[in-house]
Write a protein that holds these residues in place. Structure first.
Motif, short mmCIF file in Angstrom:
data_model
loop_
_atom_site.label_atom_id
_atom_site.label_comp_id
_atom_site.label_asym_id
_atom_site.label_seq_id
_atom_site.Cartn_x
_atom_site.Cartn_y
_atom_site.Cartn_z
N GLY A 209 0.81 -1.21 0.00
CA GLY A 209 0.00 0.00 0.00
C GLY A 209 0.84 1.26 0.00
N LYS A 210 0.15 2.41 -0.07
CA LYS A 210 0.81 3.70 -0.18
C LYS A 210 1.35 4.21 1.16
CE LYS A 210 -2.47 5.04 -3.80
NZ LYS A 210 -3.50 6.05 -4.18
N GLY A 211 0.69 3.83 2.27
CA GLY A 211 1.04 4.38 3.57
C GLY A 211 2.21 3.67 4.22
N LEU A 212 2.67 4.24 5.33
CA LEU A 212 3.76 3.67 6.11
C LEU A 212 3.23 3.27 7.47
CD1 LEU A 212 6.60 6.22 5.33
CD2 LEU A 212 6.47 3.88 4.51
N ARG A 213 3.64 2.12 7.93
CA ARG A 213 3.27 1.69 9.27
C ARG A 213 4.27 2.25 10.27
NH1 ARG A 213 1.76 -4.74 8.48
NH2 ARG A 213 0.03 -4.44 6.99
N VAL A 214 3.76 2.91 11.30
CA VAL A 214 4.61 3.49 12.34
C VAL A 214 4.69 2.51 13.50
CG1 VAL A 214 4.95 5.40 13.92
CG2 VAL A 214 3.95 5.82 11.67
N ALA A 215 5.88 2.03 13.79
CA ALA A 215 6.06 1.10 14.89
C ALA A 215 5.98 1.83 16.22
CB ALA A 215 7.41 0.38 14.75
N MET A 216 5.09 1.37 17.07
CA MET A 216 4.95 1.97 18.39
C MET A 216 6.00 1.42 19.33
SD MET A 216 2.56 4.06 17.93
CE MET A 216 2.25 4.55 19.63
N PRO A 217 6.64 2.26 20.12
CA PRO A 217 7.66 1.76 21.03
C PRO A 217 7.06 0.84 22.09
CG PRO A 217 7.15 4.07 21.50
CD PRO A 217 6.45 3.71 20.22
N LYS A 218 7.77 -0.26 22.34
CA LYS A 218 7.30 -1.22 23.34
C LYS A 218 7.59 -0.71 24.74
CE LYS A 218 8.05 -5.23 20.34
NZ LYS A 218 8.76 -6.52 20.20
N ARG A 219 6.66 -1.01 25.62
CA ARG A 219 6.86 -0.61 27.01
C ARG A 219 7.81 -1.56 27.70
NH1 ARG A 219 0.76 0.90 29.22
NH2 ARG A 219 0.36 2.62 27.76
N THR A 220 8.77 -1.01 28.38
CA THR A 220 9.73 -1.84 29.09
C THR A 220 9.19 -2.17 30.48
OG1 THR A 220 10.86 0.14 29.87
CG2 THR A 220 11.68 -0.85 27.84
N LYS A 221 9.33 -3.43 30.84
CA LYS A 221 8.85 -3.87 32.14
C LYS A 221 9.93 -3.67 33.20
CE LYS A 221 5.74 -7.40 30.26
NZ LYS A 221 5.40 -8.83 30.25
N THR A 222 9.53 -3.24 34.38
CA THR A 222 10.47 -3.08 35.49
C THR A 222 10.69 -4.43 36.14
OG1 THR A 222 9.63 -0.84 35.86
CG2 THR A 222 10.89 -1.88 37.64
N LEU A 223 11.95 -4.88 36.19
CA LEU A 223 12.27 -6.18 36.76
C LEU A 223 12.43 -6.08 38.27
CD1 LEU A 223 14.90 -7.58 34.23
CD2 LEU A 223 12.53 -8.27 34.47
N SER A 224 11.79 -7.03 38.96
CA SER A 224 11.99 -7.12 40.41
C SER A 224 13.30 -7.88 40.66
CB SER A 224 10.82 -7.87 41.05
OG SER A 224 10.77 -9.21 40.57
N SER A 225 13.76 -7.84 41.92
CA SER A 225 15.00 -8.54 42.25
C SER A 225 14.87 -10.04 42.02
CB SER A 225 15.38 -8.26 43.71
OG SER A 225 14.32 -8.67 44.59
N GLY A 226 13.67 -10.61 42.34
CA GLY A 226 13.45 -12.03 42.12
C GLY A 226 13.50 -12.39 40.64
N ALA A 227 12.88 -11.54 39.79
CA ALA A 227 12.89 -11.79 38.36
C ALA A 227 14.30 -11.68 37.80
CB ALA A 227 11.95 -10.81 37.65
N LEU A 228 15.08 -10.76 38.35
CA LEU A 228 16.46 -10.59 37.89
C LEU A 228 17.30 -11.81 38.24
CD1 LEU A 228 18.34 -8.57 36.51
CD2 LEU A 228 18.89 -7.65 38.76
#
Length: 295
Positions: A209-228
């Motif tokens: 198509g003629k248009g351009l798709r704009v990629a939306m920035p992904k939200r970064t998740k805050t890691l807890s100490s346990g997840a880290l």
């Protein structure tokens, strides 16, 4: 607005500023801008206009969306700003001038500002005079914008395609697009790398198509100490598994090398290989066997 006296810098609450024409920013450029402001400070205040609000003074952003958003990302609630008195048309022109002067402005920003001036009633000759662009360029851009030709617009703004060629492609149906490219080649408007880019663009335009798709920035998740800790443990387990696989592969390679070495010591086996024309070995395996024999 020429000859306007220099404005005093005021400290303004960011949450009281409205962005009338927001733009999507390149994430890498935005990070570089935020890092620069964090290390060196704000080199140039943003520019806003004052208006009355039901809960007090409000401001409309004229120039400096990237600087303001970087300030917000750094946790600031106030930002230095020039407060000017300007009509909507003057604000649009000032924003357009900044886009023209920006070193790495977005490919579509300038073109959409031209569209905004057109929608505000400016004729093409007036837009060309105020922006310093040629009338042909403004007319071509306006035509492409009206047809939603964002892919062609990006090629024009990046300098990969003359605006006249982009307009010819936009006006042609699918069966005539190749003729437009051929004509541009014969007129020496598209040659070499630019011709390849144009062909690729035409194919993408046909398929997507003629248009351009704009990629939306992904939200970064805050890691807890346990997840880290879990992520670190998983990474360690993967590396241990990789080491075990490497040791296993090494053991098998040693076994195969010794097996071939013993077989090659048998003259009858070597004679059979020569008769079947199988006397050659992979170079790496042959080198290993020879190094073993030398040792």
């Amino acid at each position: 607005m020429a000859g306007q006296p220099e404005q005093a810098v005021e400290l303004i609450q960011i949450d009281r500023i409205t962005i009338a024409n927001p733009r999507v920013r390149n994430k890498r450029s935005f990070r570089e801008l935020a890092d620069s402001i964090s290390e060196l400070g704000l080199k140039k205040p943003i520019t806003v206009t004052l208006r009355d609000g039901s809960d007090g003074p409000r401001y409309d952003l004229v120039c400096g969306q990237g600087r303001m958003e970087a300030y917000q990302a750094l946790g600031q609630t106030e930002i230095p700003a020039f407060v000017i008195d300007a009509e909507p048309e003057d604000r649009m022109v000032k924003s357009l001038v900044e886009n023209c002067a920006r070193r790495h402005h977005g490919a579509i920003d300038l073109l959409h500002d031209i569209e905004g001036m057109k929608q505000r009633g400016h004729v093409e000759a007036d837009i060309a005079r105020k922006t310093g662009l040629s009338l042909e360029y403004v007319r071509g851009v306006t035509s492409l914008l009206e047809k939603g030709e964002q892919r062609l617009l990006r090629a024009v703004e990046s300098g990969n395609m003359p605006v006249s060629v982009a307009v010819a492609i936009a006006d042609a149906d699918d069966s005539m697009v190749q003729d437009a490219l051929q004509q541009a080649y014969e007129q020496k408007l598209l040659r070499g790398r630019k011709l390849l880019i144009a062909k690729r663009l035409v194919e993408n335009r046909r398929r997507r198509g003629k248009g351009l798709r704009v990629a939306m920035p992904k939200r970064t998740k805050t890691l807890s100490s346990g997840a880290l800790v879990r992520a670190y443990k998983e990474s360690t387990d993967r590396k241990r598994l990789l080491v075990r696989k490497a040791d296993s592969t090494r053991s098998r390679l040693i076994f195969m090398t010794e097996a071939f070495r013993n077989l090659l010591d048998d003259e009858n086996f070597v004679t059979l290989l020569r008769a079947e024309k199988l006397e050659t070995l992979p170079r790496n395996l042959a080198d290993r066997i020879q190094r073993g024999e030398a040792a």
